[in-house]
Design an enzyme around this catalytic site. Structure first.
Site, PDB file in Angstrom:
ATOM      1  N   CYS A 124     -77.367 100.983  51.916  1.00 11.46           N
ATOM      2  CA  CYS A 124     -76.455  99.863  52.220  1.00 11.46           C
ATOM      3  C   CYS A 124     -75.061 100.347  52.579  1.00 11.46           C
ATOM      4  O   CYS A 124     -74.282  99.617  53.197  1.00 11.46           O
ATOM      5  CB  CYS A 124     -76.391  98.912  51.042  1.00 11.46           C
ATOM      6  SG  CYS A 124     -78.009  98.217  50.686  1.00 11.46           S
TER       7      CYS A 124
ATOM      8  N   HIS B 235     -70.789  94.029  52.408  1.00 10.10           N
ATOM      9  CA  HIS B 235     -72.222  94.227  52.646  1.00 10.10           C
ATOM     10  C   HIS B 235     -72.959  93.025  52.079  1.00 10.10           C
ATOM     11  O   HIS B 235     -72.668  92.565  50.968  1.00 10.10           O
ATOM     12  CB  HIS B 235     -72.679  95.519  51.957  1.00 10.10           C
ATOM     13  CG  HIS B 235     -74.150  95.563  51.748  1.00 10.10           C
ATOM     14  ND1 HIS B 235     -75.044  95.387  52.775  1.00 10.10           N
ATOM     15  CD2 HIS B 235     -74.894  95.712  50.623  1.00 10.10           C
ATOM     16  CE1 HIS B 235     -76.274  95.451  52.297  1.00 10.10           C
ATOM     17  NE2 HIS B 235     -76.202  95.638  50.990  1.00 10.10           N
TER      18      HIS B 235
ATOM     19  N   ASN C  24     -80.725  90.608  53.194  1.00  8.16           N
ATOM     20  CA  ASN C  24     -80.022  91.892  53.128  1.00  8.16           C
ATOM     21  C   ASN C  24     -80.653  92.840  54.163  1.00  8.16           C
ATOM     22  O   ASN C  24     -81.799  93.251  53.997  1.00  8.16           O
ATOM     23  CB  ASN C  24     -80.161  92.447  51.702  1.00  8.16           C
ATOM     24  CG  ASN C  24     -79.525  93.817  51.521  1.00  8.16           C
ATOM     25  OD1 ASN C  24     -79.246  94.526  52.483  1.00  8.16           O
ATOM     26  ND2 ASN C  24     -79.314  94.197  50.266  1.00  8.16           N
TER      27      ASN C  24
HETATM   28  N1  COA Z   1     -88.892  84.184  42.376  1.00  6.44           N
HETATM   29  C1  COA Z   1     -89.020  83.617  41.175  1.00  6.44           C
HETATM   30  N2  COA Z   1     -88.798  84.298  40.024  1.00  6.44           N
HETATM   31  C2  COA Z   1     -88.437  85.581  40.129  1.00  6.44           C
HETATM   32  C3  COA Z   1     -88.278  86.219  41.366  1.00  6.44           C
HETATM   33  C4  COA Z   1     -88.529  85.469  42.516  1.00  6.44           C
HETATM   34  N3  COA Z   1     -88.406  85.965  43.757  1.00  6.44           N
HETATM   35  N4  COA Z   1     -87.887  87.485  41.147  1.00  6.44           N
HETATM   36  C5  COA Z   1     -87.799  87.660  39.825  1.00  6.44           C
HETATM   37  N5  COA Z   1     -88.144  86.500  39.199  1.00  6.44           N
HETATM   38  C6  COA Z   1     -88.204  86.230  37.773  1.00  6.44           C
HETATM   39  C7  COA Z   1     -88.347  87.450  36.936  1.00  6.44           C
HETATM   40  O1  COA Z   1     -89.705  87.842  36.857  1.00  6.44           O
HETATM   41  C8  COA Z   1     -87.816  86.973  35.601  1.00  6.44           C
HETATM   42  O2  COA Z   1     -88.813  86.253  34.971  1.00  6.44           O
HETATM   43  P1  COA Z   1     -88.984  86.351  33.365  1.00  6.44           P
HETATM   44  O3  COA Z   1     -87.682  85.848  32.797  1.00  6.44           O
HETATM   45  O4  COA Z   1     -90.146  85.473  33.097  1.00  6.44           O
HETATM   46  O5  COA Z   1     -89.215  87.794  33.083  1.00  6.44           O
HETATM   47  C9  COA Z   1     -86.717  85.972  35.988  1.00  6.44           C
HETATM   48  O6  COA Z   1     -86.982  85.646  37.359  1.00  6.44           O
HETATM   49  C10 COA Z   1     -85.324  86.530  35.877  1.00  6.44           C
HETATM   50  O7  COA Z   1     -85.325  87.827  36.453  1.00  6.44           O
HETATM   51  P2  COA Z   1     -84.037  88.690  36.504  1.00  6.44           P
HETATM   52  O8  COA Z   1     -84.369  89.990  37.167  1.00  6.44           O
HETATM   53  O9  COA Z   1     -83.384  88.700  35.184  1.00  6.44           O
HETATM   54  O10 COA Z   1     -83.175  87.784  37.502  1.00  6.44           O
HETATM   55  P3  COA Z   1     -81.702  87.986  37.968  1.00  6.44           P
HETATM   56  O11 COA Z   1     -80.896  86.819  37.610  1.00  6.44           O
HETATM   57  O12 COA Z   1     -81.185  89.346  37.625  1.00  6.44           O
HETATM   58  O13 COA Z   1     -81.888  87.928  39.551  1.00  6.44           O
HETATM   59  C11 COA Z   1     -81.892  89.412  41.403  1.00  6.44           C
HETATM   60  C12 COA Z   1     -82.669  88.892  40.204  1.00  6.44           C
HETATM   61  C13 COA Z   1     -82.750  90.495  42.038  1.00  6.44           C
HETATM   62  C14 COA Z   1     -81.688  88.272  42.386  1.00  6.44           C
HETATM   63  C15 COA Z   1     -80.535  89.966  40.926  1.00  6.44           C
HETATM   64  O14 COA Z   1     -80.700  90.834  39.860  1.00  6.44           O
HETATM   65  C16 COA Z   1     -79.787  90.662  42.008  1.00  6.44           C
HETATM   66  O15 COA Z   1     -79.438  90.069  43.014  1.00  6.44           O
HETATM   67  N6  COA Z   1     -79.461  91.953  41.820  1.00  6.44           N
HETATM   68  C17 COA Z   1     -78.788  92.708  42.842  1.00  6.44           C
HETATM   69  C18 COA Z   1     -79.767  93.014  43.907  1.00  6.44           C
HETATM   70  C19 COA Z   1     -79.140  93.598  45.109  1.00  6.44           C
HETATM   71  O16 COA Z   1     -78.071  93.226  45.491  1.00  6.44           O
HETATM   72  N7  COA Z   1     -79.875  94.500  45.708  1.00  6.44           N
HETATM   73  C20 COA Z   1     -79.474  95.102  46.899  1.00  6.44           C
HETATM   74  C21 COA Z   1     -78.415  96.077  46.638  1.00  6.44           C
HETATM   75  S1  COA Z   1     -77.881  96.725  48.103  1.00  6.44           S
END
Ligand code: COA
Length: 331
Positions: free
Chosen positions: A113, A258, A288
């Protein structure tokens, strides 16, 4: 000493729109979950057979048209991508061939990224040193062929999209204009918090049935760790850039972060106390696109926010590696 200025930008995204609703037919997820956690409404996916360097080629053609340059005006290519057409050679060479400019050097950048900012730093250094006067910098990604679009991979699969952005950089002697500074960082202690294990040269053969079955061929992400680091490192590196140049957030016409996650961009905005009009986001439409994200968003920001000569534009990124960085550009 000359500086690198943006002569023109060009973008290209595949015409196939993949909505959140379409993803709900492939995995357990919902439009509400995706929008609430990431801000993404839809993304673009390539049709089968499209190459990463095809996207870069189309984006480059558009940039060349806007700048009124011919391909033969390009003196060097810098190509940022984590999803090249093949293991080797890098896509810089494939783009060189598609553009019909044999002999022009092609450098491939592997900084995910932050790839566009790492590339910008090199382009700026080349131009300042007088090595080249006209450099093509491309960020291009095809994520869709490498995602686990089952429920197992849903945390990653809903985030990423395909697309490319190209910037033509030229030497300028105009006082104050161009790239003011680029600030780069990496912390490899977190390399496996967002990564794809295989194929890899540590395996023999480099990809194995076990990798396919276990999902090691797909990106894996510790989402919350990425989130936590992104919201602290991006504001920090933007402040460092402003301090270095004796500027403040009030001087920014627009910051183009980004496009990792809309919530991350909103927290960066709050942390820097920027107005809504000072931050540009388009992740809602494209997801992204990693190395493509900054040039695609920058091109749209320049159009939609009416960025004009003399305006201060900020760029910042955070991603796998972890790597992060910022740049300030006087338009
Ligand atoms: N749809 C529905 N539920 C989902 C899911 C999806 N696409 N992806 C994950 N979940 C679920 C998980 O399994 C978890 O379930 P559980 O509580 O039963 O275990 C729940 O949602 C919460 O997951 P969690 O990982 O704690 O969610 P979060 O609030 O951290 O959101 C992201 C997940 C990935 C959106 C978030 O962590 C994020 O944006 N991180 C940064 C990612 C990023 O920017 N990446 C690129 C970097 S360049």
């Amino acid at each position: 000493m000359p500086r690198a200025a943006f002569a023109a930008l060009g973008t290209f995204v595949p015409d196939r729109v993949v909505t959140n609703e379409e993803l709900t037919r492939r995995m357990e997820t919902s439009d509400a979950w995706i929008q609430e956690r990431t801000g993404i409404r839809e993304r673009r996916w390539v049709r089968e057979g499209t190459e990463n360097s095809d996207l870069a080629f189309e984006a480059t053609k558009r940039a060349l048209d806007k700048a009124g340059w011919k391909a033969s005006d390009i003196e060097a290519i810098i190509y940022a991508s984590l999803s090249p057409d093949h293991m080797f050679p890098g896509d810089g060479c494939f783009l060189n061939a598609k553009l019909g400019i044999p002999g022009v050097p092609a450098l491939d950048v592997r900084n995910q990224c932050s790839g566009f900012l790492y590339g910008l730093s090199v382009a700026d250094a080349w131009i300042r040193a007088g090595v080249y006067r006209r450099v093509l910098l491309v960020g291009s990604e095809i994520h869709s062929t490498g995602l686990d679009v089952s429920t197992r991979g849903r945390d990653v699969a809903v985030i990423f999209g395909d697309g490319a952005g190209a910037a033509l950089l030229e030497a300028t002697d105009e006082p104050g204009r161009g790239v003011l500074s680029v600030h780069l960082h990496a912390d490899g202690r977190y390399a496996k918090e967002l990564w794809t294990d295989a194929p890899g040269s540590k395996y023999h053969p480099r990809v194995q049935v076990a990798h396919i079955e276990s999902g090691a061929i797909y990106p894996h992400m510790e989402g919350q760790k990425v989130f936590k680091h992104a919201i602290s490192k991006m504001p920090e590196v933007v402040r460092a850039a402003l301090d270095r140049n004796g500027l403040t957030t009030k001087d920014l016409k627009v910051l183009v972060p980004h496009q990792a996650n809309l919530r991350i961009a909103q927290m960066v905005q709050r942390s820097l106390e920027l107005e809504d009009a000072q931050v540009f986001n388009n992740i809602q439409k494209y997801g992204n696109t990693t190395a493509g994200s900054i040039p695609i968003a920058l091109a749209e920001a320049v159009e939609e926010r009416g960025v004009k000569r003399g305006d201060l534009v900020g760029l910042c990124a955070f991603g796998a590696g972890f790597t992060w960085g910022s740049a300030l550009v006087r338009w």
